[in-house]
Design a protein around this motif. Sequence first.
Motif, PDB file in Angstrom:
ATOM      1  N   THR A 192     -12.706 -66.281 -35.649  1.00 12.46           N
ATOM      2  CA  THR A 192     -11.245 -67.005 -35.752  1.00 12.46           C
ATOM      3  C   THR A 192     -11.658 -68.583 -35.445  1.00 12.46           C
ATOM      4  O   THR A 192     -10.811 -69.459 -35.542  1.00 12.46           O
ATOM      5  CB  THR A 192     -10.290 -66.663 -34.974  1.00 12.46           C
ATOM      6  OG1 THR A 192     -10.735 -66.700 -33.588  1.00 12.46           O
ATOM      7  CG2 THR A 192      -9.611 -65.209 -35.189  1.00 12.46           C
ATOM      8  N   THR A 193     -12.888 -68.955 -35.204  1.00  9.62           N
ATOM      9  CA  THR A 193     -13.343 -70.387 -35.090  1.00  9.62           C
ATOM     10  C   THR A 193     -13.852 -71.097 -36.126  1.00  9.62           C
ATOM     11  O   THR A 193     -14.154 -72.121 -36.365  1.00  9.62           O
ATOM     12  CB  THR A 193     -14.190 -70.402 -33.840  1.00  9.62           C
ATOM     13  OG1 THR A 193     -15.403 -69.644 -34.297  1.00  9.62           O
ATOM     14  CG2 THR A 193     -13.544 -69.993 -32.718  1.00  9.62           C
ATOM     15  N   GLY A 194     -13.854 -70.185 -37.392  1.00  4.45           N
ATOM     16  CA  GLY A 194     -14.138 -70.862 -38.642  1.00  4.45           C
ATOM     17  C   GLY A 194     -15.732 -70.530 -38.722  1.00  4.45           C
ATOM     18  O   GLY A 194     -16.503 -70.317 -38.015  1.00  4.45           O
ATOM     19  N   TYR A 195     -16.170 -71.195 -39.956  1.00  6.69           N
ATOM     20  CA  TYR A 195     -17.867 -70.771 -40.507  1.00  6.69           C
ATOM     21  C   TYR A 195     -18.351 -72.027 -40.782  1.00  6.69           C
ATOM     22  O   TYR A 195     -17.521 -72.695 -41.751  1.00  6.69           O
ATOM     23  CB  TYR A 195     -17.762 -69.643 -41.582  1.00  6.69           C
ATOM     24  CG  TYR A 195     -17.273 -68.288 -41.040  1.00  6.69           C
ATOM     25  CD1 TYR A 195     -18.121 -67.482 -40.279  1.00  6.69           C
ATOM     26  CD2 TYR A 195     -16.053 -68.042 -41.512  1.00  6.69           C
ATOM     27  CE1 TYR A 195     -17.495 -66.329 -40.156  1.00  6.69           C
ATOM     28  CE2 TYR A 195     -15.548 -66.934 -41.178  1.00  6.69           C
ATOM     29  CZ  TYR A 195     -16.090 -65.830 -40.463  1.00  6.69           C
ATOM     30  OH  TYR A 195     -15.739 -64.679 -39.899  1.00  6.69           O
ATOM     31  N   ARG A 196     -19.265 -72.465 -40.342  1.00  6.10           N
ATOM     32  CA  ARG A 196     -19.783 -73.777 -40.756  1.00  6.10           C
ATOM     33  C   ARG A 196     -20.514 -73.656 -41.982  1.00  6.10           C
ATOM     34  O   ARG A 196     -21.207 -72.729 -42.386  1.00  6.10           O
ATOM     35  CB  ARG A 196     -20.893 -74.251 -39.689  1.00  6.10           C
ATOM     36  CG  ARG A 196     -21.665 -75.618 -39.743  1.00  6.10           C
ATOM     37  CD  ARG A 196     -22.288 -75.928 -38.687  1.00  6.10           C
ATOM     38  NE  ARG A 196     -22.794 -77.408 -39.233  1.00  6.10           N
ATOM     39  CZ  ARG A 196     -22.902 -78.388 -38.500  1.00  6.10           C
ATOM     40  NH1 ARG A 196     -22.466 -78.483 -37.568  1.00  6.10           N
ATOM     41  NH2 ARG A 196     -23.416 -79.594 -39.124  1.00  6.10           N
TER      42      ARG A 196
END
Length: 126
Positions: A3-7
């Motif tokens: 849930t923190t995103g994907y770089r």
Amino acid sequence: METTGYRSKEYGQPTKRFVQTMELKDDCELIKEYRKAHDKEHFWKEIEEGIKKVGILEMEIYVLGNRLVMIVDAPLDFDWDTAMERLATLPRQEEWERHVAMFQDCSADATSDQKWQMMERMFYLY
């Protein structure tokens, strides 16, 4: 679930993005096996090399239930149709497509470009 995103990678050049979708057969065991076929240990090296060889810089597949979404980043001069025609001729590509077709809700002899449906961007915010 993340849930923190994907770089995303940075390539030092402008890129463009393609987004496609496909459905898997609605079977938990088959979906589990499809995920396994795409993990780092089991993903076929020849397929990875072919994807890069045709000019794709980055490819991601996301899953929710039996729905897949694939995101492809490529250079601005990348031509999708030409790249997919070339990809279909590369080593083991046809074999890979037959292998993964058992998990996908599509014809067993479909090419990658026939299986994945291009999505239309309906909104963006920069």
